[in-house]
Design a protein around this motif. Sequence first.
Motif, PDB file in Angstrom:
ATOM      1  N   ASN A 204       0.611  -1.409  -0.165  1.00  0.00           N
ATOM      2  CA  ASN A 204      -0.149   0.086  -0.115  1.00  0.00           C
ATOM      3  C   ASN A 204       0.855   1.738   0.090  1.00  0.00           C
ATOM      4  OD1 ASN A 204      -2.049  -2.091   1.947  1.00  0.00           O
ATOM      5  ND2 ASN A 204      -2.591  -0.916   0.273  1.00  0.00           N
ATOM      6  N   GLY A 205       1.863   0.857   0.620  1.00  0.00           N
ATOM      7  CA  GLY A 205       2.765   2.428   0.480  1.00  0.00           C
ATOM      8  C   GLY A 205       3.258   2.759  -0.541  1.00  0.00           C
ATOM      9  N   ALA A 206       3.851   1.883  -1.223  1.00  0.00           N
ATOM     10  CA  ALA A 206       4.506   1.724  -2.400  1.00  0.00           C
ATOM     11  C   ALA A 206       3.659   2.604  -3.761  1.00  0.00           C
ATOM     12  CB  ALA A 206       4.728   0.249  -3.037  1.00  0.00           C
ATOM     13  N   VAL A 207       2.408   2.009  -3.549  1.00  0.00           N
ATOM     14  CA  VAL A 207       1.581   2.700  -4.543  1.00  0.00           C
ATOM     15  C   VAL A 207       1.390   3.987  -4.059  1.00  0.00           C
ATOM     16  CG1 VAL A 207      -1.561   2.204  -5.184  1.00  0.00           C
ATOM     17  CG2 VAL A 207       0.079   0.647  -4.894  1.00  0.00           C
ATOM     18  N   ASP A 208       0.777   4.306  -2.647  1.00  0.00           N
ATOM     19  CA  ASP A 208       0.014   5.759  -2.079  1.00  0.00           C
ATOM     20  C   ASP A 208       1.201   6.910  -2.825  1.00  0.00           C
ATOM     21  OD1 ASP A 208      -1.391   4.928  -0.870  1.00  0.00           O
ATOM     22  OD2 ASP A 208      -1.325   4.380   1.676  1.00  0.00           O
ATOM     23  N   ARG A 209       3.125   5.731  -2.404  1.00  0.00           N
ATOM     24  CA  ARG A 209       3.290   7.179  -3.010  1.00  0.00           C
ATOM     25  C   ARG A 209       4.037   7.320  -4.761  1.00  0.00           C
ATOM     26  NH1 ARG A 209       6.364   3.779   1.506  1.00  0.00           N
ATOM     27  NH2 ARG A 209       7.545   2.585  -0.980  1.00  0.00           N
ATOM     28  N   THR A 210       3.712   6.644  -5.125  1.00  0.00           N
ATOM     29  CA  THR A 210       3.793   6.383  -6.820  1.00  0.00           C
ATOM     30  C   THR A 210       2.350   7.824  -6.543  1.00  0.00           C
ATOM     31  OG1 THR A 210       4.398   3.235  -7.108  1.00  0.00           O
ATOM     32  CG2 THR A 210       3.498   4.993  -8.290  1.00  0.00           C
ATOM     33  N   VAL A 211       1.331   7.551  -6.368  1.00  0.00           N
ATOM     34  CA  VAL A 211       0.022   8.255  -6.712  1.00  0.00           C
ATOM     35  C   VAL A 211       0.510   9.861  -6.412  1.00  0.00           C
ATOM     36  CG1 VAL A 211      -2.268   8.838  -6.082  1.00  0.00           C
ATOM     37  CG2 VAL A 211      -1.542   6.228  -6.459  1.00  0.00           C
ATOM     38  N   GLN A 212       1.405   9.158  -4.972  1.00  0.00           N
ATOM     39  CA  GLN A 212       0.845  11.199  -4.970  1.00  0.00           C
ATOM     40  C   GLN A 212       2.593  11.678  -6.041  1.00  0.00           C
ATOM     41  OE1 GLN A 212       2.986  11.281  -0.886  1.00  0.00           O
ATOM     42  NE2 GLN A 212       1.338  10.211  -0.056  1.00  0.00           N
ATOM     43  N   ASN A 213       3.334  10.584  -6.386  1.00  0.00           N
ATOM     44  CA  ASN A 213       4.471  11.104  -7.656  1.00  0.00           C
ATOM     45  C   ASN A 213       3.526  11.764  -8.554  1.00  0.00           C
ATOM     46  OD1 ASN A 213       6.883  11.458  -5.892  1.00  0.00           O
ATOM     47  ND2 ASN A 213       6.916   8.887  -6.833  1.00  0.00           N
ATOM     48  N   TRP A 214       2.512  11.128  -9.119  1.00  0.00           N
ATOM     49  CA  TRP A 214       1.300  10.967 -10.366  1.00  0.00           C
ATOM     50  C   TRP A 214       1.204  12.654 -10.248  1.00  0.00           C
ATOM     51  CZ3 TRP A 214      -0.396   5.523 -10.525  1.00  0.00           C
ATOM     52  CH2 TRP A 214       0.759   5.192 -11.171  1.00  0.00           C
ATOM     53  N   ILE A 215       0.424  13.197  -8.917  1.00  0.00           N
ATOM     54  CA  ILE A 215       0.126  14.230  -8.533  1.00  0.00           C
ATOM     55  C   ILE A 215       0.313  14.840  -8.785  1.00  0.00           C
ATOM     56  CG2 ILE A 215      -1.688  15.445  -7.368  1.00  0.00           C
ATOM     57  CD1 ILE A 215      -2.830  12.555  -6.204  1.00  0.00           C
ATOM     58  N   ALA A 216       2.080  15.207  -8.267  1.00  0.00           N
ATOM     59  CA  ALA A 216       3.141  16.087  -7.902  1.00  0.00           C
ATOM     60  C   ALA A 216       4.106  16.573  -8.922  1.00  0.00           C
ATOM     61  CB  ALA A 216       4.444  15.475  -7.413  1.00  0.00           C
ATOM     62  N   ASP A 217       3.649  15.234 -10.220  1.00  0.00           N
ATOM     63  CA  ASP A 217       3.732  16.268 -11.715  1.00  0.00           C
ATOM     64  C   ASP A 217       2.646  16.480 -12.732  1.00  0.00           C
ATOM     65  OD1 ASP A 217       6.696  14.873 -11.594  1.00  0.00           O
ATOM     66  OD2 ASP A 217       5.842  12.512 -12.154  1.00  0.00           O
ATOM     67  N   GLU A 218       1.761  17.301 -11.590  1.00  0.00           N
ATOM     68  CA  GLU A 218       0.840  17.989 -12.609  1.00  0.00           C
ATOM     69  C   GLU A 218      -0.039  16.771 -13.631  1.00  0.00           C
ATOM     70  OE1 GLU A 218       2.861  21.473 -13.657  1.00  0.00           O
ATOM     71  OE2 GLU A 218       3.580  21.259 -11.875  1.00  0.00           O
ATOM     72  N   LEU A 219       0.190  15.919 -13.435  1.00  0.00           N
ATOM     73  CA  LEU A 219      -1.088  14.880 -14.932  1.00  0.00           C
ATOM     74  C   LEU A 219      -2.479  15.142 -14.146  1.00  0.00           C
ATOM     75  CD1 LEU A 219       0.819  11.393 -13.900  1.00  0.00           C
ATOM     76  CD2 LEU A 219       0.981  13.443 -15.731  1.00  0.00           C
ATOM     77  N   SER A 220      -2.945  15.024 -14.955  1.00  0.00           N
ATOM     78  CA  SER A 220      -4.787  15.616 -15.203  1.00  0.00           C
ATOM     79  C   SER A 220      -5.310  14.499 -13.891  1.00  0.00           C
ATOM     80  CB  SER A 220      -5.303  15.621 -15.729  1.00  0.00           C
ATOM     81  OG  SER A 220      -4.827  14.634 -16.820  1.00  0.00           O
TER      82      SER A 220
ATOM     83  N   ASN B 249      -5.807  -5.795  -2.344  1.00  0.00           N
ATOM     84  CA  ASN B 249      -5.104  -5.650  -3.440  1.00  0.00           C
ATOM     85  C   ASN B 249      -4.810  -4.038  -2.799  1.00  0.00           C
ATOM     86  OD1 ASN B 249      -4.993  -3.795  -6.011  1.00  0.00           O
ATOM     87  ND2 ASN B 249      -6.760  -4.461  -6.350  1.00  0.00           N
ATOM     88  N   PRO B 250      -3.594  -4.059  -2.767  1.00  0.00           N
ATOM     89  CA  PRO B 250      -2.415  -2.975  -2.480  1.00  0.00           C
ATOM     90  C   PRO B 250      -3.201  -1.417  -3.054  1.00  0.00           C
ATOM     91  CG  PRO B 250      -1.248  -4.209  -4.086  1.00  0.00           C
ATOM     92  CD  PRO B 250      -2.243  -5.272  -3.468  1.00  0.00           C
ATOM     93  N   ALA B 251      -2.956  -2.288  -4.460  1.00  0.00           N
ATOM     94  CA  ALA B 251      -3.559  -0.519  -5.776  1.00  0.00           C
ATOM     95  C   ALA B 251      -5.043  -0.095  -5.055  1.00  0.00           C
ATOM     96  CB  ALA B 251      -3.346  -0.734  -6.702  1.00  0.00           C
ATOM     97  N   ARG B 252      -5.988  -0.375  -3.783  1.00  0.00           N
ATOM     98  CA  ARG B 252      -7.457  -0.122  -3.505  1.00  0.00           C
ATOM     99  C   ARG B 252      -6.837   1.229  -2.851  1.00  0.00           C
ATOM    100  NH1 ARG B 252     -11.511  -1.657  -5.760  1.00  0.00           N
ATOM    101  NH2 ARG B 252     -11.262  -4.007  -7.019  1.00  0.00           N
ATOM    102  N   VAL B 253      -6.465   2.141  -3.007  1.00  0.00           N
ATOM    103  CA  VAL B 253      -5.936   3.640  -2.393  1.00  0.00           C
ATOM    104  C   VAL B 253      -6.710   4.388  -2.249  1.00  0.00           C
ATOM    105  CG1 VAL B 253      -3.423   3.574  -3.072  1.00  0.00           C
ATOM    106  CG2 VAL B 253      -4.914   5.081  -4.241  1.00  0.00           C
TER     107      VAL B 253
END
Length: 405
Positions: A123-139, A166-170
């Motif tokens: 879950n932590g790996a997915v959380d960090r990845t999603v935060q990076n996508w948001i920080a990259d200013e994706l829509s 399922n760890p991707a259900r953030v």
Amino acid sequence: MADKAIVPVGVRLTTDIEYRPDRLNPYRARVRWFDPATKRRLSLSEGKADEDEAQEWLQSIIEAAEAGLSPSLATMKLAEYGNANMDLALRGLELKTLDPYLAGWRMRVVPALGHLAVRMITNGAVDRTVQNWIADELSRSTVKNTIAVLVRVMEQAVRVGIIKVNPARVTGWQKLYKQAEDELLDPRALALPDWETLVTLADALVAASHDEYRGWGDVVIFAACTAARIGEISGCRIGDIDTTQWIWTVRRQTTPAPGGLTDKGTKGKRARKVPIVEEIRPLVAQRILSAGPNPDARLFTSPRSRRISTAVLRDATHWDDVVTKLGYEHLRRHDLRHTALTWFADAGAPVHLLRRTAGHGSLTTTQCYLHPDVRKITAAGAALSAHFSALRAPRSLPGSVVMTR
């Protein structure tokens, strides 16, 4: 390819660890078994940094086999598993939905998480990845579609028993997205106040790192004075620095990819020039001297001379603990970029030059840094009051006489 997860009862695994001192990861953990379906002897192996890691890897294989998983499936990387089972994962979707899902998988999920084994994704790996996508200013829709395809692939892994949950259900990523939008409206609020605070932060991060590696502090100071992303700093080569005019030509960035970190073009797909201010020139000169004469040598690396990333910097310096102790608990690595752009704006940099320095695609984004600070707001109010006072003051007509008693 359909999932083949079942290990027939009675299959025995044999394991061993071999020490090879000439390798970067000298402890090779190996598992072997006989496949009754193909009548072949199969094996898997991975190199690890120490014996404990090797033992943990073998234990995970044994536990997976006891649960009915073949070793090959238990260690399969996410990229390989998803590509092999994508039809099953996306079954039932309309054609118009497939394209954005597949694009999200190919362009974002695989580079960020594809190199990890399915069973190792947390879950932590997915959380960090999603935060990076948001920080990259994706829509917002891009992030939503990317998470959706990851959820479906991991759900397929749940169905066949590779993982239990399922760890991707953030949850809550929409709130993070709203926070990121608010920050973009007022990025100045994220900036460090002054040079002394920056140096204090850099020194504290160095002190918290293993062997007090000075390079981490250099990265932080360089980022806060160039408005560059950490990935762009990682991609900087000695040959990109012009020490005559003290200009850095930003040509590439380091990003996650299957198998680790890799270099690619900048986010804006074009090179840009960034000034190297006088305060950091000794730092840059020292790093160029240490790197040697090779123009392709990296200006900044980890203690083991490897590429760095925002996650590497965070973990190596215990970033979250350090910034919390200093009273900046919400400070992220990307906020060093906000700091530099705010300082450039306060120094009077024209908006068109600020935009080039930042590599912004939109002038609107750059203009967010031009909001005046409190002192300038107060001064502007005082100036307007003085103007009103001047308008209200009585005027004497030419040739008139002022009567007094």
